[in-house]
Design a protein around this motif. Structure first.
Motif, mmCIF file in Angstrom:
data_model
loop_
_atom_site.group_PDB
_atom_site.id
_atom_site.type_symbol
_atom_site.label_atom_id
_atom_site.label_comp_id
_atom_site.label_asym_id
_atom_site.label_seq_id
_atom_site.Cartn_x
_atom_site.Cartn_y
_atom_site.Cartn_z
ATOM 1 N N PRO A 148 0.803 -1.228 0.000
ATOM 2 C CA PRO A 148 0.000 0.000 0.000
ATOM 3 C C PRO A 148 0.838 1.281 0.000
ATOM 4 O O PRO A 148 0.385 2.318 -0.464
ATOM 5 N N GLN A 149 2.084 1.236 0.493
ATOM 6 C CA GLN A 149 2.923 2.439 0.556
ATOM 7 C C GLN A 149 3.836 2.560 -0.657
ATOM 8 O O GLN A 149 4.920 3.119 -0.570
ATOM 9 N N ILE A 150 3.413 2.086 -1.811
ATOM 10 C CA ILE A 150 4.264 2.091 -3.009
ATOM 11 C C ILE A 150 4.490 3.525 -3.500
ATOM 12 O O ILE A 150 3.586 4.368 -3.449
ATOM 13 N N GLU A 151 5.700 3.795 -3.939
ATOM 14 C CA GLU A 151 6.032 5.116 -4.479
ATOM 15 C C GLU A 151 5.393 5.300 -5.853
ATOM 16 O O GLU A 151 5.105 4.327 -6.549
ATOM 17 N N ASP A 152 5.203 6.559 -6.249
ATOM 18 C CA ASP A 152 4.531 6.859 -7.526
ATOM 19 C C ASP A 152 5.274 6.269 -8.717
ATOM 20 O O ASP A 152 4.661 5.708 -9.622
ATOM 21 N N HIS A 153 6.603 6.398 -8.731
ATOM 22 C CA HIS A 153 7.382 5.884 -9.858
ATOM 23 C C HIS A 153 7.280 4.365 -9.938
ATOM 24 O O HIS A 153 7.137 3.792 -11.018
ATOM 25 N N ASP A 154 7.352 3.699 -8.787
ATOM 26 C CA ASP A 154 7.252 2.239 -8.771
ATOM 27 C C ASP A 154 5.863 1.789 -9.223
ATOM 28 O O ASP A 154 5.729 0.794 -9.943
ATOM 29 N N LEU A 155 4.844 2.527 -8.803
ATOM 30 C CA LEU A 155 3.473 2.205 -9.217
ATOM 31 C C LEU A 155 3.325 2.346 -10.729
ATOM 32 O O LEU A 155 2.696 1.514 -11.379
ATOM 33 N N THR A 187 5.690 1.987 -12.927
ATOM 34 C CA THR A 187 6.412 0.868 -13.520
ATOM 35 C C THR A 187 5.560 -0.396 -13.506
ATOM 36 O O THR A 187 5.461 -1.105 -14.518
ATOM 37 N N LYS A 188 4.914 -0.678 -12.373
ATOM 38 C CA LYS A 188 4.055 -1.864 -12.259
ATOM 39 C C LYS A 188 2.854 -1.758 -13.193
ATOM 40 O O LYS A 188 2.437 -2.741 -13.801
ATOM 41 N N ARG A 189 2.289 -0.554 -13.326
ATOM 42 C CA ARG A 189 1.137 -0.349 -14.209
ATOM 43 C C ARG A 189 1.528 -0.592 -15.663
ATOM 44 O O ARG A 189 0.818 -1.271 -16.402
ATOM 45 N N SER A 190 2.677 -0.078 -16.092
ATOM 46 C CA SER A 190 3.116 -0.283 -17.482
ATOM 47 C C SER A 190 3.448 -1.756 -17.733
ATOM 48 O O SER A 190 3.195 -2.280 -18.819
ATOM 49 N N GLN A 191 3.992 -2.425 -16.721
ATOM 50 C CA GLN A 191 4.281 -3.853 -16.835
ATOM 51 C C GLN A 191 2.976 -4.633 -17.010
ATOM 52 O O GLN A 191 2.878 -5.517 -17.870
ATOM 53 N N ALA A 192 1.963 -4.292 -16.223
ATOM 54 C CA ALA A 192 0.662 -4.956 -16.319
ATOM 55 C C ALA A 192 0.016 -4.675 -17.673
ATOM 56 O O ALA A 192 -0.584 -5.574 -18.280
ATOM 57 N N GLU A 193 0.152 -3.461 -18.167
ATOM 58 C CA GLU A 193 -0.419 -3.109 -19.468
ATOM 59 C C GLU A 193 0.216 -3.941 -20.574
ATOM 60 O O GLU A 193 -0.469 -4.448 -21.467
ATOM 61 N N ARG A 194 1.536 -4.117 -20.499
ATOM 62 C CA ARG A 194 2.249 -4.923 -21.496
ATOM 63 C C ARG A 194 1.787 -6.384 -21.447
ATOM 64 O O ARG A 194 1.574 -7.013 -22.487
ATOM 65 N N ILE A 195 1.585 -6.913 -20.243
ATOM 66 C CA ILE A 195 1.127 -8.301 -20.085
ATOM 67 C C ILE A 195 -0.284 -8.460 -20.661
ATOM 68 O O ILE A 195 -0.574 -9.419 -21.378
#
Length: 157
Positions: A84-91, A93-101
């Motif tokens: 829940p305390q994820i930083e904006d940049h890391d979030l 990165t995870k969002r773009s990774q999920a979009e690619r998947i």
């Protein structure tokens, strides 16, 4: 998929290169026509008589077979873990990774680890991700809060 000389039927129901119906012809005539047009004769189904066959451009039959095989394979579920305390940049990165998947045709399972009273924060994080990824995926089930984690699965469109 049977092609050209591997077709053993005496007659075939032939469809032309542009989808026009050429009727029932002998296999020898269909092969001569295929060679004259420099295309392949491909049998689409063996379940009927005479078997339906198509005239398809060389190499295109193999591509269609590969696409059919790819569609038959079940989509995989890739898990992405968050806090829940994820930083904006890391979030991002995870969002773009999920979009690619999701664009690749696989499903994504977001799992947020919870400790203490972070449940509402984790739920809002997952809702934000679902909203941002709405263009490439849809949720399979709602957000599931259970014990020490919150999870939601997004399937590709």
């Amino acid at each position: 998929m049977l092609m050209n000389e591997k077709i053993k039927a005496s007659e075939v129901s032939l469809t032309g290169v542009n989808g026009e119906d050429l009727g029932i012809v002998s296999t020898k005539e269909a092969l001569k026509l295929a060679k004259a047009l420099k295309v392949d004769l491909v049998c689409t189904s063996l379940m009927s008589f005479p078997p339906p066959c198509k005239l398809i451009g060389s190499g295109q039959a193999k591509q269609e077979a590969q696409q059919a095989r790819k569609k038959e394979q079940p989509s995989k579920v890739k898990e992405i873990r968050l806090t829940p305390q994820i930083e904006d940049h890391d979030l991002e990165t995870k969002r773009s990774q999920a979009e690619r998947i999701l664009r690749g045709g696989d499903a994504v399972l977001f799992v947020v680890k919870i400790s203490g009273k972070e449940g509402p924060q984790a739920k809002s994080l997952l809702e934000t991700l679902m909203k941002e990824l709405g263009a490439v995926g849809r949720k399979q089930t709602g957000i599931q809060l259970s014990g020490k984690q919150a999870a939601v699965q997004l399937d590709p469109l």
